[in-house]
Design an enzyme around this catalytic site. Sequence first.
Site, PDB file in Angstrom:
ATOM      1  N   ARG A  95       5.046   4.355  40.097  1.00  9.68           N
ATOM      2  CA  ARG A  95       5.972   3.990  39.006  1.00  9.68           C
ATOM      3  C   ARG A  95       5.778   4.808  37.738  1.00  9.68           C
ATOM      4  O   ARG A  95       6.765   5.259  37.155  1.00  9.68           O
ATOM      5  CB  ARG A  95       5.911   2.483  38.723  1.00  9.68           C
ATOM      6  CG  ARG A  95       6.925   1.633  39.522  1.00  9.68           C
ATOM      7  CD  ARG A  95       6.940   1.931  40.945  1.00  9.68           C
ATOM      8  NE  ARG A  95       7.878   1.143  41.742  1.00  9.68           N
ATOM      9  CZ  ARG A  95       7.903   1.146  43.059  1.00  9.68           C
ATOM     10  NH1 ARG A  95       7.048   1.897  43.734  1.00  9.68           N
ATOM     11  NH2 ARG A  95       8.773   0.431  43.728  1.00  9.68           N
ATOM     12  N   ASP A 124       6.491  -4.277  39.726  1.00  7.03           N
ATOM     13  CA  ASP A 124       7.095  -2.969  39.476  1.00  7.03           C
ATOM     14  C   ASP A 124       7.931  -2.933  38.198  1.00  7.03           C
ATOM     15  O   ASP A 124       7.960  -1.930  37.492  1.00  7.03           O
ATOM     16  CB  ASP A 124       7.916  -2.526  40.694  1.00  7.03           C
ATOM     17  CG  ASP A 124       7.028  -2.188  41.890  1.00  7.03           C
ATOM     18  OD1 ASP A 124       5.896  -1.702  41.656  1.00  7.03           O
ATOM     19  OD2 ASP A 124       7.442  -2.410  43.036  1.00  7.03           O
TER      20      ASP A 124
HETATM   21  N1  ARG Z   1       2.598  -5.647  45.866  1.00  7.95           N
HETATM   22  C1  ARG Z   1       2.474  -4.242  45.755  1.00  7.95           C
HETATM   23  C2  ARG Z   1       2.335  -3.839  44.318  1.00  7.95           C
HETATM   24  O1  ARG Z   1       2.631  -4.600  43.468  1.00  7.95           O
HETATM   25  C3  ARG Z   1       3.589  -3.518  46.453  1.00  7.95           C
HETATM   26  C4  ARG Z   1       4.923  -3.605  45.820  1.00  7.95           C
HETATM   27  C5  ARG Z   1       5.900  -2.956  46.689  1.00  7.95           C
HETATM   28  N2  ARG Z   1       7.171  -2.929  46.120  1.00  7.95           N
HETATM   29  C6  ARG Z   1       8.269  -3.223  46.801  1.00  7.95           C
HETATM   30  N3  ARG Z   1       9.388  -3.159  46.168  1.00  7.95           N
HETATM   31  N4  ARG Z   1       8.230  -3.581  48.056  1.00  7.95           N
HETATM   32  O2  ARG Z   1       1.906  -2.760  44.008  1.00  7.95           O
END
Ligand code: ARG
Length: 399
Positions: A95, A124
């Site tokens: 990100r 995210d």
């Molecule tokens: N839980 C993980 C993190 O917060 C993975 C997130 C994955 N994102 C998704 N949109 N599937 O880093």
Amino acid sequence: MTERVVLAFSGGLDTSVAIPFLAEKMNAEVVAVAVDLGQGGEDMDAIQKRAIDCGAVESVVVDAKEEFAADFCVPALQANALYMDRYPLLSSLSRPLIVKHLVSAAKRFGGTIVSHGCTGKGNDQVRFEAGLAALAPDLKVVAPARDFAWTRDKAIEFAEQKGLPIETTRKNPFSIDQNLWGRAVETGFLEDIWNGPTEDVYAYTADPAAPREPDEVVITFERGVPVKLDGRALTPYEIIGELNRRAGAQGVGRIDMVEDRLVGIKSREVYEAPGAIALVTAHMELENVTVERDLARFKRGVDQRWSELVYDGLWFSPLKGALDALIAEAQKHVSGDIRMTLHAGKATVTGRRSGQSLYDFSLATYDTGDTFDQSLAKGFVQLFSLPSKIAAARDAKNG
Ligand code: ARG
């Protein structure tokens, strides 16, 4: 003048639908930015074209593969970064880099608003917006899935109304995020945390239980940076990619865990990160050989804190920067070779070799040639245990 929204575009359902939705809602032009982080899968040209077909005025693809490897994966490797001792942070690392490229696209195309497809329940959104706050505080942010309370059904309905080209991206029951450092799978039947993952959940790794010949690899590091595989000089991007294939073929790096999100939710995540797990295992062992004891002990706490900060979206924070400096200092002597066997889901170190080694055979040996003066140990142990001895005597007196 019409405002321009710079959208982090993955090519999937949600960000495809976001294009006409944002154009309509914000009365704006949409600039789509897709960042290639070595995720493989769909062709980047097809993704670029889809954005235009959905109504974007500009659609750019940024090849950030080498940058992601060198400037994000390598620092994570040097920090032995495993959130909650297990998750190698693949989504967390991507990100801030996407944010960097969104900000430059905003400059280049006159964007005043930035948009991402995250919901309000995940990490995210925080990583995007904390990054933007640090790099470009003047840009406004809109997250349609969160700010306009989208559901997947509503998005699909909207897409059908608009006749958007989203056929290929519709059916997947999982939410997947993948890049060079690994792959994250969530939702669907995995939300019942008693359900075991089925083989079709995995794409980067073969079944660890399938019978096959083991693979042996030698990884060479220079100051904490992987520089060679089996003696061949390669870039970090190439090394991670090749280890994804070789360790992945042996089923290395599958992780199934319940994790603590920053927003307070516990969530079930399935990861596969064959290259990352093989590299972190090798790097940790080379640190064991080359880093002095007290620095190594202190660094373990730093590594953990670094991982939490990066997980929490604080890549561009002062504390993260300060910890980077300590980690970089600690890599000065982390040079040498690690030999590993990749087999049955495990990356197992079998040998280490370094010009910077602190392992002294003549001190360690129990055979002839021992130079360790055992007579010094007796007094050392007595003084070392003195504080406990005095405290225990006091407690005995108190009954
Ligand atoms: N839980 C993980 C993190 O917060 C993975 C997130 C994955 N994102 C998704 N949109 N599937 O880093």
